[in-house]
Design a protein around this motif. Sequence first.
Motif, PDB file in Angstrom:
ATOM      1  N   LEU A   1      13.403  10.380 -27.733  1.00  0.00           N
ATOM      2  CA  LEU A   1      12.734  10.991 -26.710  1.00  0.00           C
ATOM      3  C   LEU A   1      11.276  10.189 -27.276  1.00  0.00           C
ATOM      4  CD1 LEU A   1      13.314  14.762 -26.782  1.00  0.00           C
ATOM      5  CD2 LEU A   1      13.580  13.269 -24.873  1.00  0.00           C
ATOM      6  N   PRO A   2      10.475  10.085 -26.113  1.00  0.00           N
ATOM      7  CA  PRO A   2       9.168   9.545 -26.467  1.00  0.00           C
ATOM      8  C   PRO A   2       8.323  10.559 -27.363  1.00  0.00           C
ATOM      9  CG  PRO A   2       9.155  10.361 -24.136  1.00  0.00           C
ATOM     10  CD  PRO A   2      10.753  10.247 -24.789  1.00  0.00           C
ATOM     11  N   HIS A   3       7.620  10.161 -28.040  1.00  0.00           N
ATOM     12  CA  HIS A   3       6.694  10.823 -29.146  1.00  0.00           C
ATOM     13  C   HIS A   3       5.327  10.773 -28.827  1.00  0.00           C
ATOM     14  CE1 HIS A   3      10.413  11.427 -31.145  1.00  0.00           C
ATOM     15  NE2 HIS A   3       9.893  12.409 -32.017  1.00  0.00           N
ATOM     16  N   LEU A   4       4.456  11.485 -28.990  1.00  0.00           N
ATOM     17  CA  LEU A   4       3.100  11.456 -29.178  1.00  0.00           C
ATOM     18  C   LEU A   4       2.419  12.187 -30.463  1.00  0.00           C
ATOM     19  CD1 LEU A   4       0.057  11.252 -27.574  1.00  0.00           C
ATOM     20  CD2 LEU A   4       0.449  13.764 -27.028  1.00  0.00           C
ATOM     21  N   ARG A   5       1.583  11.389 -31.234  1.00  0.00           N
ATOM     22  CA  ARG A   5       1.032  11.651 -32.277  1.00  0.00           C
ATOM     23  C   ARG A   5      -0.478  11.871 -32.355  1.00  0.00           C
ATOM     24  NH1 ARG A   5       3.548   7.453 -36.483  1.00  0.00           N
ATOM     25  NH2 ARG A   5       4.117   6.385 -34.470  1.00  0.00           N
ATOM     26  N   VAL A   6      -0.868  12.814 -32.631  1.00  0.00           N
ATOM     27  CA  VAL A   6      -2.392  13.149 -32.612  1.00  0.00           C
ATOM     28  C   VAL A   6      -2.915  13.316 -34.019  1.00  0.00           C
ATOM     29  CG1 VAL A   6      -4.143  14.636 -31.834  1.00  0.00           C
ATOM     30  CG2 VAL A   6      -1.988  14.499 -30.570  1.00  0.00           C
ATOM     31  N   ALA A   7      -3.881  12.505 -34.324  1.00  0.00           N
ATOM     32  CA  ALA A   7      -4.166  12.076 -35.673  1.00  0.00           C
ATOM     33  C   ALA A   7      -5.767  12.135 -35.756  1.00  0.00           C
ATOM     34  CB  ALA A   7      -3.728  10.907 -36.275  1.00  0.00           C
ATOM     35  N   ARG A   8      -6.168  12.662 -36.916  1.00  0.00           N
ATOM     36  CA  ARG A   8      -7.638  12.671 -37.257  1.00  0.00           C
ATOM     37  C   ARG A   8      -7.868  11.588 -38.104  1.00  0.00           C
ATOM     38  NH1 ARG A   8     -12.780  15.722 -37.148  1.00  0.00           N
ATOM     39  NH2 ARG A   8     -13.670  13.907 -38.063  1.00  0.00           N
ATOM     40  N   THR A   9      -8.946  10.705 -37.824  1.00  0.00           N
ATOM     41  CA  THR A   9      -9.093   9.723 -38.800  1.00  0.00           C
ATOM     42  C   THR A   9     -10.259  10.034 -39.726  1.00  0.00           C
ATOM     43  OG1 THR A   9     -10.793   8.487 -37.071  1.00  0.00           O
ATOM     44  CG2 THR A   9      -8.445   8.072 -37.260  1.00  0.00           C
ATOM     45  N   PRO A  10     -10.349   9.570 -41.014  1.00  0.00           N
ATOM     46  CA  PRO A  10      -9.455   8.399 -41.492  1.00  0.00           C
ATOM     47  C   PRO A  10      -8.381   9.047 -42.352  1.00  0.00           C
ATOM     48  CG  PRO A  10     -11.336   8.504 -42.689  1.00  0.00           C
ATOM     49  CD  PRO A  10     -11.463   9.383 -41.640  1.00  0.00           C
ATOM     50  N   HIS A  11      -8.523  10.302 -42.486  1.00  0.00           N
ATOM     51  CA  HIS A  11      -7.310  10.863 -43.560  1.00  0.00           C
ATOM     52  C   HIS A  11      -6.472  11.872 -43.014  1.00  0.00           C
ATOM     53  CE1 HIS A  11     -10.354   9.173 -46.663  1.00  0.00           C
ATOM     54  NE2 HIS A  11     -11.300   9.636 -45.913  1.00  0.00           N
ATOM     55  N   GLY A  12      -6.363  12.079 -41.764  1.00  0.00           N
ATOM     56  CA  GLY A  12      -5.409  12.875 -41.308  1.00  0.00           C
ATOM     57  C   GLY A  12      -5.930  14.400 -41.113  1.00  0.00           C
ATOM     58  N   PRO A  13      -5.114  15.198 -40.776  1.00  0.00           N
ATOM     59  CA  PRO A  13      -3.878  15.286 -40.810  1.00  0.00           C
ATOM     60  C   PRO A  13      -3.243  14.793 -39.252  1.00  0.00           C
ATOM     61  CG  PRO A  13      -4.647  17.484 -40.099  1.00  0.00           C
ATOM     62  CD  PRO A  13      -5.647  16.456 -40.372  1.00  0.00           C
ATOM     63  N   THR A  14      -1.930  14.602 -39.107  1.00  0.00           N
ATOM     64  CA  THR A  14      -1.192  14.057 -37.909  1.00  0.00           C
ATOM     65  C   THR A  14      -0.198  14.938 -37.519  1.00  0.00           C
ATOM     66  OG1 THR A  14      -1.387  11.749 -38.980  1.00  0.00           O
ATOM     67  CG2 THR A  14       0.256  11.986 -37.284  1.00  0.00           C
ATOM     68  N   LEU A  15      -0.467  15.324 -36.181  1.00  0.00           N
ATOM     69  CA  LEU A  15       0.557  16.277 -35.524  1.00  0.00           C
ATOM     70  C   LEU A  15       1.589  15.266 -34.861  1.00  0.00           C
ATOM     71  CD1 LEU A  15      -1.787  18.674 -34.082  1.00  0.00           C
ATOM     72  CD2 LEU A  15      -0.967  18.618 -36.371  1.00  0.00           C
ATOM     73  N   THR A  16       2.846  15.477 -35.085  1.00  0.00           N
ATOM     74  CA  THR A  16       3.621  14.497 -33.969  1.00  0.00           C
ATOM     75  C   THR A  16       4.297  15.405 -33.178  1.00  0.00           C
ATOM     76  OG1 THR A  16       4.062  13.231 -36.233  1.00  0.00           O
ATOM     77  CG2 THR A  16       5.676  13.042 -34.308  1.00  0.00           C
ATOM     78  N   PHE A  17       4.344  15.134 -32.058  1.00  0.00           N
ATOM     79  CA  PHE A  17       4.917  15.794 -30.782  1.00  0.00           C
ATOM     80  C   PHE A  17       5.952  14.967 -30.113  1.00  0.00           C
ATOM     81  CE2 PHE A  17       0.546  17.312 -31.027  1.00  0.00           C
ATOM     82  CZ  PHE A  17       0.785  18.698 -30.745  1.00  0.00           C
ATOM     83  N   GLU A  18       7.139  15.866 -29.667  1.00  0.00           N
ATOM     84  CA  GLU A  18       8.221  15.089 -28.805  1.00  0.00           C
ATOM     85  C   GLU A  18       7.611  15.222 -27.532  1.00  0.00           C
ATOM     86  OE1 GLU A  18      11.944  16.881 -29.591  1.00  0.00           O
ATOM     87  OE2 GLU A  18      12.489  15.634 -31.119  1.00  0.00           O
TER      88      GLU A  18
ATOM     89  N   GLU B   1       1.819  16.181 -40.762  1.00  0.00           N
ATOM     90  CA  GLU B   1       1.478  15.388 -41.942  1.00  0.00           C
ATOM     91  C   GLU B   1       0.096  15.556 -42.292  1.00  0.00           C
ATOM     92  OE1 GLU B   1       4.510  11.501 -41.543  1.00  0.00           O
ATOM     93  OE2 GLU B   1       3.305  12.162 -39.955  1.00  0.00           O
ATOM     94  N   GLU B   2       0.131  15.347 -43.628  1.00  0.00           N
ATOM     95  CA  GLU B   2      -1.019  15.550 -44.029  1.00  0.00           C
ATOM     96  C   GLU B   2      -1.969  14.167 -44.151  1.00  0.00           C
ATOM     97  OE1 GLU B   2      -2.175  16.975 -48.726  1.00  0.00           O
ATOM     98  OE2 GLU B   2      -0.280  17.428 -48.083  1.00  0.00           O
ATOM     99  N   GLY B   3      -1.560  13.179 -44.042  1.00  0.00           N
ATOM    100  CA  GLY B   3      -2.304  11.980 -43.990  1.00  0.00           C
ATOM    101  C   GLY B   3      -2.271  11.450 -42.633  1.00  0.00           C
ATOM    102  N   LEU B   4      -2.673  10.194 -42.678  1.00  0.00           N
ATOM    103  CA  LEU B   4      -2.644   9.396 -41.275  1.00  0.00           C
ATOM    104  C   LEU B   4      -1.424   8.842 -41.108  1.00  0.00           C
ATOM    105  CD1 LEU B   4      -4.483   8.646 -38.560  1.00  0.00           C
ATOM    106  CD2 LEU B   4      -4.688   6.533 -39.785  1.00  0.00           C
ATOM    107  N   CYS B   5      -0.480   9.536 -40.295  1.00  0.00           N
ATOM    108  CA  CYS B   5       0.924   8.986 -40.163  1.00  0.00           C
ATOM    109  C   CYS B   5       1.719   8.669 -41.522  1.00  0.00           C
ATOM    110  CB  CYS B   5       0.881   7.855 -39.208  1.00  0.00           C
ATOM    111  SG  CYS B   5       0.306   7.854 -37.597  1.00  0.00           S
ATOM    112  N   SER B   6       1.107   9.628 -42.425  1.00  0.00           N
ATOM    113  CA  SER B   6       1.838   9.548 -43.823  1.00  0.00           C
ATOM    114  C   SER B   6       1.396  10.845 -44.590  1.00  0.00           C
ATOM    115  CB  SER B   6       1.378   8.116 -44.593  1.00  0.00           C
ATOM    116  OG  SER B   6      -0.231   8.055 -44.798  1.00  0.00           O
ATOM    117  N   GLY B   7       1.732  10.491 -45.931  1.00  0.00           N
ATOM    118  CA  GLY B   7       1.564  11.678 -46.677  1.00  0.00           C
ATOM    119  C   GLY B   7       2.291  12.808 -46.621  1.00  0.00           C
ATOM    120  N   GLY B   8       2.227  13.894 -47.330  1.00  0.00           N
ATOM    121  CA  GLY B   8       3.116  15.122 -47.567  1.00  0.00           C
ATOM    122  C   GLY B   8       3.273  15.829 -46.232  1.00  0.00           C
ATOM    123  N   VAL B   9       4.567  16.493 -45.848  1.00  0.00           N
ATOM    124  CA  VAL B   9       4.814  17.030 -44.751  1.00  0.00           C
ATOM    125  C   VAL B   9       4.386  18.533 -44.734  1.00  0.00           C
ATOM    126  CG1 VAL B   9       6.750  17.521 -43.058  1.00  0.00           C
ATOM    127  CG2 VAL B   9       6.551  15.465 -44.120  1.00  0.00           C
TER     128      VAL B   9
END
Lengths: 291, 338
Positions: B98-115, B289-297
Motif C-alpha cells: 500500500l502507499p505510505h504516508l510518513r509525518v515527521a518532525r525535523t530534525p530529530h523526529g519522531p516519525t509517524l508512519t501511516f498506511e 519511530e523515535e528519530g527522523l525515519c530511523s531510531g527506536g520504534v
Amino acid sequence: MVGDLQIMEAGTEKMAKKGKFSKRSSKSNKKLKPLGGAVKKAKKPSKKMIKLFRKRARAYNSDEDEEETAPDAMQSLHEDSSDDGSEGYNGSDDEKEGDRYGTHRGITRFTEGCRAFRTAFLNIMKKNLQNDPLGPILSANRKLVAEKLAEEGIEQKAKAEAKKDKHLAAKTGHVTPASFLDTKEKLLISVATKGVVKLFNAVNKAQSSQNGLNPSNSKDAKALAKQRKATFLSDIKKSTERNLENAKVHHMNKANDDEPAWAPLRDSYMLTSSKLKDWDKMEVNSFHHCF
Amino acid sequence: MARLRNIKRRMQMKVPVVRKQPTVDHVTGDKIPKSFVFSRGKLPGSLKQLELDFRKLMMPHTALRLKEKKRNNLKDFLDVAGPMGVTHFLLLSKPKSLPHLRVARTPHGPTLTFEIPEYALAADVARAQTRPRCPQGLFTKSPLIVLSGFGSGGQHLKLTTIMFQNIFPAIDIYTVKLSSCQRIVLLNYNSDTKLIDFRHYSIRLQPVGVTRRIRKFVHNHKVPDLRSLQDVSDFVTKAGYGSESEADEESAIVSLSTDLSRVNRAPTKSAIKLQEIGPRLTLKLVKIEEGLCSGGVIFSEYGQENSQTEATEDKKATTEGKNEANEETKDDDGEEDD
C-alpha cells in the motif's frame, strides 16, 4: 528504340519502374555514342564481347545496374548493324527474328531466361492458396514458422499482463468517490462543523469582551494585554494544580515500584528518549479541539 | 571592453531578491510551523497528484513547487530544512503493497508512519460534486484542524494528536480574524477499525433567516427575474422551493460578534456550511519511530519490532503449548505484514 526496350522489359515483369530508368539511360547513350568505343567496333562483335554479353546475361538477376548496362551495349550493336536487327532482338515479341542473327545467341538466351522466369512467376501466382492463418509461406519449414509465431504470441501476452499488473499496482488504494454525500461523509461533516462552531463561539466570546477596543491603538492595546495576562495567569494556575495532582499520583506509583532514586540504576534508563520524556504530559498550548 | 562591462552589469541586475518568509507570527509571536511534502522513491501518477494535493492543503507555509530529484536523499532535504525553518516533513512512498504516508518532525523526529488503504484525490472529490467550490484566496491562510476520537486510545494516539496539532500554526483566540478561517482539516479516529479518516473542507458562512432568493440577490448583484411574480413584495415574502426547506441545523449556527463579510454582519446569526475540497484519505497508524525515519520504534501496529508485543506472543506460545495453534498465529502475522 525506346519503345522496343520498354516492351522487352515488360517481359521481365518489371515494367513500371524500370521502363523509366532505361528511357533515360538510352537517351544519354545516344548522345555519348560518337565519343564512345561503339563506333570503332566491327559489325560482328568480337568473341570477347560475346563472352561478356553471355556472362552478363547469366548474371542477370534483376539487378538494376547490370540491367542498364546490358541493353545499352546491345543498343550500340544493333544500331551499327541495321534497324531491322534492333527489332529482331526483342524476343518477347518474336523469337525467330532473334534466331536469324546467330551472333546474338547470348542475347536470345537472355530473353529466353526472361521468359522462363516469367512463366515460373506466373505459375506461382496462379496457384490457389488455401486459407491458412499463416498466409502464403514458400519455405518448407512451415512448422518452424508456426512455432515462432506462437512463441511471440505468448511473449506478448505475458508482457501485456505484466503491464496490466503494474497499472493495477499503481492504482492500489485509489478510490473515486461514487456518491458524494453518503451517511459516513455526513457524519464526518457534522463532526467538523461541531468543531468549527466551537471555535467560532470561543473566538466570538473572547473578542466580544474586547469589543470597542482597537488593538492597533496603544492605549487599548495595553488594556488588552492586561486582560490577556489575567486570563493567562488563571489558566496557568489551573494547569499547575493539575500537574501537581499528576505528580502526586506518579510519586505514589514510584514508591510502590521500589525503584532506585538515581536514574542510571533504573531499568528504564536510556530506554526512553529524553526529548520525548514529557510528550504525554504536555499541555495543549493553543486552541485545538479534541473530543 | 565596454560590452563586457555591460554584460557584467546585467548579470548583477539579474540576481533575484529572495524575500524571506517570516518564521514567527507577527501578532502572537509563536513560531510558524512549515512543511515539506515530498516523495521517497518513484510514485505512480495518481500518488504524484496526491502529493500535489497535499502541498496545496499545507499552504501557505509549504514549498508548493518543491523540486525533487531521484538522487535527493533525506539528508538533502534536512540540510535545506534547517535554514528555511521547515519543521515538518510529509513523505509519500509507494512500496509494493500500500502507499505510505510518513509525518515527521525535523530534525530529530519522531516519525509517524501511516498506511493509506484508500484515498481520493481533490480532483475526484470535485468531480463527484455538482458545484465544486474554490473561491479566491481559499489557500492563502492555513487551515484549522479538528481531531476527533483520539482521546480514548493509548499513548501513540496522543502523540499523533500532538503531531497534527503542531503541523499547522496555532490560533490565538484573541487576535484571530474569523474571515481568515476558510478551511478545516478533520482527522477522525475510529477505535473499532483503527482507521483515521482524513478530510479537508472549506468553510462557508450563510446568514440565517434569509430566503435563498434574497441571499443570492445580495451576493450576486444580479437583477432578479420577476416575471412570474405579481408584485415586488412577493420576491421578499414568497417562499422559494426545494433547498430552502432544508432547515439549517441549530448546531451549525453561530452568532457573530464582528463583521465577517459583506453578507455576514455582526449582530446576525450565520450557519456554517462545510464543503469538501479533498484530498480524502483513510489512514492507518502503523509505526512510530523515535528519530527522523530511523531510531527506536516506540509503537508498531503489527508488533514485530515492538518488544512488548513480542513478549506477549511468547507468553501465549508457552501457555497454549500446541504447535498447530502457534503456526496459525504466525501465519496471521505474516499476512498482516504483507
